[in-house]
Design a protein around this motif. Structure first.
Motif, mmCIF file in Angstrom:
data_model
loop_
_atom_site.group_PDB
_atom_site.id
_atom_site.type_symbol
_atom_site.label_atom_id
_atom_site.label_comp_id
_atom_site.label_asym_id
_atom_site.label_seq_id
_atom_site.Cartn_x
_atom_site.Cartn_y
_atom_site.Cartn_z
ATOM 1 N N PRO A 62 0.826 -1.217 0.000
ATOM 2 C CA PRO A 62 0.000 0.000 0.000
ATOM 3 C C PRO A 62 0.860 1.268 0.000
ATOM 4 O O PRO A 62 2.011 1.250 0.449
ATOM 5 C CB PRO A 62 -0.810 -0.126 1.290
ATOM 6 N N PRO A 63 0.304 2.366 -0.491
ATOM 7 C CA PRO A 63 1.062 3.629 -0.564
ATOM 8 C C PRO A 63 1.565 4.104 0.789
ATOM 9 O O PRO A 63 2.598 4.760 0.879
ATOM 10 C CB PRO A 63 0.048 4.612 -1.162
ATOM 11 N N ASP A 64 0.823 3.793 1.870
ATOM 12 C CA ASP A 64 1.202 4.294 3.191
ATOM 13 C C ASP A 64 2.011 3.279 3.996
ATOM 14 O O ASP A 64 2.167 3.416 5.213
ATOM 15 C CB ASP A 64 -0.041 4.700 3.988
ATOM 16 N N GLY A 100 10.242 4.199 1.218
ATOM 17 C CA GLY A 100 11.162 5.313 1.447
ATOM 18 C C GLY A 100 12.243 5.062 2.465
ATOM 19 O O GLY A 100 12.904 5.997 2.912
ATOM 20 N N VAL A 101 12.443 3.797 2.853
ATOM 21 C CA VAL A 101 13.488 3.482 3.831
ATOM 22 C C VAL A 101 14.708 2.970 3.079
ATOM 23 O O VAL A 101 14.670 1.893 2.467
ATOM 24 C CB VAL A 101 13.023 2.422 4.848
ATOM 25 N N ASP A 102 15.790 3.732 3.111
ATOM 26 C CA ASP A 102 17.016 3.315 2.439
ATOM 27 C C ASP A 102 17.536 2.043 3.101
ATOM 28 O O ASP A 102 17.732 1.998 4.311
ATOM 29 C CB ASP A 102 18.075 4.420 2.534
ATOM 30 N N GLY A 103 17.725 1.016 2.303
ATOM 31 C CA GLY A 103 18.182 -0.256 2.846
ATOM 32 C C GLY A 103 17.117 -1.332 2.816
ATOM 33 O O GLY A 103 17.418 -2.517 2.968
ATOM 34 N N ILE A 104 15.854 -0.943 2.633
ATOM 35 C CA ILE A 104 14.768 -1.919 2.505
ATOM 36 C C ILE A 104 14.331 -1.976 1.047
ATOM 37 O O ILE A 104 13.953 -0.953 0.460
ATOM 38 C CB ILE A 104 13.563 -1.565 3.390
ATOM 39 N N VAL A 105 14.409 -3.161 0.469
ATOM 40 C CA VAL A 105 13.973 -3.370 -0.912
ATOM 41 C C VAL A 105 12.814 -4.358 -0.894
ATOM 42 O O VAL A 105 12.925 -5.444 -0.325
ATOM 43 C CB VAL A 105 15.118 -3.912 -1.797
ATOM 44 N N VAL A 106 11.703 -3.970 -1.495
ATOM 45 C CA VAL A 106 10.520 -4.830 -1.542
ATOM 46 C C VAL A 106 10.315 -5.324 -2.968
ATOM 47 O O VAL A 106 10.320 -4.538 -3.921
ATOM 48 C CB VAL A 106 9.260 -4.071 -1.071
ATOM 49 N N TYR A 107 10.150 -6.622 -3.103
ATOM 50 C CA TYR A 107 9.882 -7.255 -4.388
ATOM 51 C C TYR A 107 8.426 -7.710 -4.426
ATOM 52 O O TYR A 107 7.714 -7.643 -3.420
ATOM 53 C CB TYR A 107 10.835 -8.431 -4.607
ATOM 54 N N SER A 108 7.968 -8.198 -5.577
ATOM 55 C CA SER A 108 6.536 -8.438 -5.764
ATOM 56 C C SER A 108 6.146 -9.913 -5.694
ATOM 57 O O SER A 108 5.480 -10.435 -6.585
ATOM 58 C CB SER A 108 6.078 -7.841 -7.095
ATOM 59 N N HIS A 109 6.559 -10.579 -4.615
ATOM 60 C CA HIS A 109 6.162 -11.973 -4.338
ATOM 61 C C HIS A 109 6.468 -12.874 -5.538
ATOM 62 O O HIS A 109 5.590 -13.526 -6.100
ATOM 63 C CB HIS A 109 4.675 -12.028 -3.985
ATOM 64 N N LEU A 110 7.756 -12.957 -5.866
ATOM 65 C CA LEU A 110 8.188 -13.685 -7.063
ATOM 66 C C LEU A 110 8.985 -14.948 -6.770
ATOM 67 O O LEU A 110 9.384 -15.651 -7.704
ATOM 68 C CB LEU A 110 9.053 -12.761 -7.941
#
Length: 322
Positions: free
Chosen positions: A264-266, A271-281
């Motif tokens: 979700p947008p919120d 915006g946390v440098d160091g956290i990378v989120v991928y799309s359940h792949l």
């Protein structure tokens, strides 16, 4: 009368191998691919007259199941089944099956990819180049580091030889009693968190593991440690994780799964440098999808014939719908 089944897994299509198998078994198929969130009312409508369902991460709540009076069997084309209320299903006489280990190799290879990307900051580097910079920060080698596996299911076990090939030491925490892997040192969670350079989550989501990795867990980890999650998003307290990375309590995280998908947008992870989120792949390879579709269809046919092989709620069912 022809029995009807619903297919919601998005990579399964009318006319494909799975569809042909189901039709040759005498079933009439309806496809309603799940893409993002779905209104429960639409799912209830789609389940009208349906006896079996081959589903993705479809949220099959007690209310949805209760409003599908002809449903007798649900099969997840994957391993996790926390999106299905298995207790309610059992109470209604509905078998719920998963496909244990079907995508273990895919998840294991993907896990190593996230470890490499995190250790060498590959995403951050590519981002910097795309934005006109030329990042030259030092990364880290995996060799000689310690990988901590939370859980010892099929995907975790498949990670072990790959990690060892990179020269990593492997520790694991698990409730599994059979621990016969000489390449792994089995420890309790507090020790794993303290000694690991990388912590990779492979356990299922239960009442016990929900929020398992939160503020107290991050406080035990090394400040240079990276968290990897390819299991279920709700195992990680996302607010605590964002705070831990922002404050430098841990170095970062690579997350293939999050509490709410799509992100979700919120979300506190944005915006946390160091956290990378991928799309359940993690489990989404052509090979794993083909196996999941084929095995899922076989399990659905078997379940409708009263011989489910992988029913996760078999011990809870007192009657089976006819």
């Amino acid at each position: 009368m022809t029995r009807r089944v619903l297919v919601t897994t998005d990579y399964l299509r009318p006319g494909d191998e799975v569809d042909r198998f189901l039709r040759e078994a005498g079933l009439e198929t309806t496809h309603l691919p799940m893409a993002g969130r779905r209104d429960p009312a639409r799912l209830v409508a789609a389940l009208a007259g349906i006896e079996g369902a081959l589903v993705a991460n479809e949220p099959m709540s007690a209310d949805v199941l209760a409003r599908a009076p002809e449903l007798r069997a649900v099969v997840r084309t994957g391993v996790g089944y926390d999106s299905i209320d298995v207790v309610a299903a059992a109470r209604l006489g509905i078998t719920v099956s998963n496909l244990p280990g079907v995508n273990a190799n895919a998840v294991a290879e993907y896990t190593m990819g996230l470890l490499l990307a995190g250790a060498r900051r590959l995403v951050q580097s590519a981002r910097g180049v795309a934005n006109g910079a030329w990042p030259r920060e030092d990364g880290h080698e995996l060799r000689g580091s310690t990988l901590g596996l939370v859980g010892y299911g099929a995907s975790a076990r498949a990670v072990v030889p790959l990690a060892r090939a990179f020269g990593m030491h492997v520790v694991c925490t698990t409730g599994v009693t059979v621990r016969d892997d000489p390449a792994v040192r089995f420890v309790e969670l507090p020790e794993l968190l303290a000694v690991s350079d990388y912590v990779s989550v492979h356990t299922s989501l239960t009442d016990r593991t929900r929020g398992l990795l939160g503020e107290s867990a991050f406080a035990r980890m090394k400040p240079t440690a990276l968290l990897v999650n390819t299991a279920r998003g709700a195992i990680v307290d996302e607010d605590a994780l964002a705070g831990a990375v922002r404050s430098g309590r841990i170095a970062g995280a690579a997350l293939d799964v999050v509490r709410e998908e799509p992100l979700p947008p919120d979300s506190p992870l944005r915006g946390v440098d160091g956290i990378v989120v991928y799309s359940h792949l993690a489990g989404q390879t052509a090979e794993a999808r083909a196996a999941a579709g084929r095995q899922g269809a076989e399990e659905l046919v078997a379940a409708l014939e009263g011989r489910a092989k992988f029913a996760v709620n078999a011990d809870l069912i007192t009657h089976v719908r006819k």
